[in-house]
Design a protein around this motif. Structure first.
Motif, PDB file in Angstrom:
ATOM      1  N   LEU A 136       0.828  -1.202   0.000  1.00  0.00           N
ATOM      2  CA  LEU A 136       0.000   0.000   0.000  1.00  0.00           C
ATOM      3  C   LEU A 136       0.864   1.255   0.000  1.00  0.00           C
ATOM      4  O   LEU A 136       0.632   2.190  -0.780  1.00  0.00           O
ATOM      5  N   ASN A 137       1.878   1.291   0.866  1.00  0.00           N
ATOM      6  CA  ASN A 137       2.750   2.462   0.938  1.00  0.00           C
ATOM      7  C   ASN A 137       3.520   2.674  -0.354  1.00  0.00           C
ATOM      8  O   ASN A 137       3.719   3.817  -0.793  1.00  0.00           O
ATOM      9  N   ALA A 138       3.957   1.580  -0.980  1.00  0.00           N
ATOM     10  CA  ALA A 138       4.672   1.700  -2.250  1.00  0.00           C
ATOM     11  C   ALA A 138       3.782   2.318  -3.313  1.00  0.00           C
ATOM     12  O   ALA A 138       4.221   3.174  -4.092  1.00  0.00           O
ATOM     13  N   PHE A 139       2.513   1.906  -3.353  1.00  0.00           N
ATOM     14  CA  PHE A 139       1.581   2.501  -4.315  1.00  0.00           C
ATOM     15  C   PHE A 139       1.388   3.982  -4.040  1.00  0.00           C
ATOM     16  O   PHE A 139       1.467   4.817  -4.954  1.00  0.00           O
ATOM     17  N   VAL A 140       1.132   4.318  -2.773  1.00  0.00           N
ATOM     18  CA  VAL A 140       0.843   5.712  -2.425  1.00  0.00           C
ATOM     19  C   VAL A 140       2.033   6.615  -2.771  1.00  0.00           C
ATOM     20  O   VAL A 140       1.872   7.662  -3.405  1.00  0.00           O
ATOM     21  N   THR A 206      -7.847  -1.222  -6.680  1.00  0.00           N
ATOM     22  CA  THR A 206      -7.253  -2.426  -7.263  1.00  0.00           C
ATOM     23  C   THR A 206      -6.152  -2.982  -6.363  1.00  0.00           C
ATOM     24  O   THR A 206      -6.083  -4.196  -6.107  1.00  0.00           O
ATOM     25  N   VAL A 207      -5.279  -2.110  -5.878  1.00  0.00           N
ATOM     26  CA  VAL A 207      -4.206  -2.537  -4.981  1.00  0.00           C
ATOM     27  C   VAL A 207      -4.777  -3.095  -3.687  1.00  0.00           C
ATOM     28  O   VAL A 207      -4.356  -4.152  -3.187  1.00  0.00           O
ATOM     29  N   LEU A 208      -5.767  -2.413  -3.140  1.00  0.00           N
ATOM     30  CA  LEU A 208      -6.377  -2.847  -1.883  1.00  0.00           C
ATOM     31  C   LEU A 208      -7.038  -4.214  -2.043  1.00  0.00           C
ATOM     32  O   LEU A 208      -6.919  -5.085  -1.165  1.00  0.00           O
ATOM     33  N   ASP A 209      -7.717  -4.416  -3.158  1.00  0.00           N
ATOM     34  CA  ASP A 209      -8.331  -5.721  -3.415  1.00  0.00           C
ATOM     35  C   ASP A 209      -7.265  -6.813  -3.465  1.00  0.00           C
ATOM     36  O   ASP A 209      -7.448  -7.910  -2.917  1.00  0.00           O
ATOM     37  N   GLY A 210      -6.156  -6.501  -4.125  1.00  0.00           N
ATOM     38  CA  GLY A 210      -5.108  -7.505  -4.287  1.00  0.00           C
ATOM     39  C   GLY A 210      -4.410  -7.871  -2.991  1.00  0.00           C
ATOM     40  O   GLY A 210      -4.196  -9.044  -2.691  1.00  0.00           O
ATOM     41  N   ILE A 211      -4.073  -6.874  -2.188  1.00  0.00           N
ATOM     42  CA  ILE A 211      -3.264  -7.149  -0.990  1.00  0.00           C
ATOM     43  C   ILE A 211      -4.083  -7.659   0.187  1.00  0.00           C
ATOM     44  O   ILE A 211      -3.504  -8.137   1.166  1.00  0.00           O
TER      45      ILE A 211
END
Length: 217
Positions: A136-140, A206-211
């Motif tokens: 999550l942090n990497a995406f943000v 999308t990221v939240l769904d995946g992780i």
């Protein structure tokens, strides 16, 4: 009014908003406050401590994100609030992902985010939580740095992404006509100029769904 660490941080934030971190100095802050530079060292030891104060003042605003009962709504609110304040204080993105932010408000935001993610259905262990927070942090960090870099480039050159692509038109056309880059050609020719906020939300979901989903084994 007497000096205080909060007042010094607020002044430093105003200067950084206007001129960026490169334009920030103890001398300029002191001048804004109407005191001698050495007075500031009674309150902050060095530039690093000053940056820590500025960063935590921004995290105080992130900590004001609406509270929700559900873990997912909580994470979405915190991340969208982070984007809002980062766009207001562009220098903040330059400091994301660097050394750990351990001020009280940064820790409060970290606690809220970690506590929410720990409730996600696919997060069953401390290892799962560490990986989820890292992703999550990497995406943000990546998304905000890219968006803010594009804004800065548009301001400094007077050219947005579409105009930049148009300026490169002849070269790009020659390269794409070679047929070696068919997918890139589709993106350039058919791709729409996406709304930044909508795209950020879509990618965040999308990221939240995946992780937070149960991993496939």
């Amino acid at each position: 009014m007497p000096l205080s660490r909060a007042k010094i941080a607020a002044t430093a934030i105003r200067l950084a908003d206007a001129h960026g971190l490169d334009g920030l100095s103890v001398r300029k802050i002191a001048k804004e406050l109407g005191v001698g530079p050495m007075r500031l060292y009674d309150y902050v030891v060095n530039r690093s401590e000053l940056l820590d104060l500025m960063v935590d003042a921004v995290y105080a605003r992130i900590a004001e994100a609406d509270q929700h009962s559900g873990w997912r709504a909580t994470v979405l609110a915190i991340v969208h609030r982070t984007r809002e304040v980062a766009l207001e204080h562009e220098w903040f993105a330059d400091l994301l992902g660097a050394r750990p932010h351990l001020g009280p408000h940064a820790l409060a935001v970290g606690e809220s985010t970690a506590a929410a993610l720990s409730q996600a259905p696919g997060v069953r262990s401390i290892d799962d939580l560490q990986r989820a927070l890292g992703a999550l942090n990497a995406f943000v960090v990546g998304a905000l740095r890219r968006e803010i870099t594009e804004r800065r480039t548009a301001r400094s050159t007077g050219t947005d992404v579409s105009a930049w692509q148009a300026a490169l038109g002849p070269y790009l056309t020659r390269m794409l006509e070679t047929g070696r880059y068919p997918t890139v050609a589709r993106l350039v020719v058919d791709g729409a100029h996406l709304d930044a906020e909508e795209t950020f939300h879509h990618n965040l979901v999308t990221v939240l769904d995946g992780i937070t989903s149960r991993p496939h084994t």
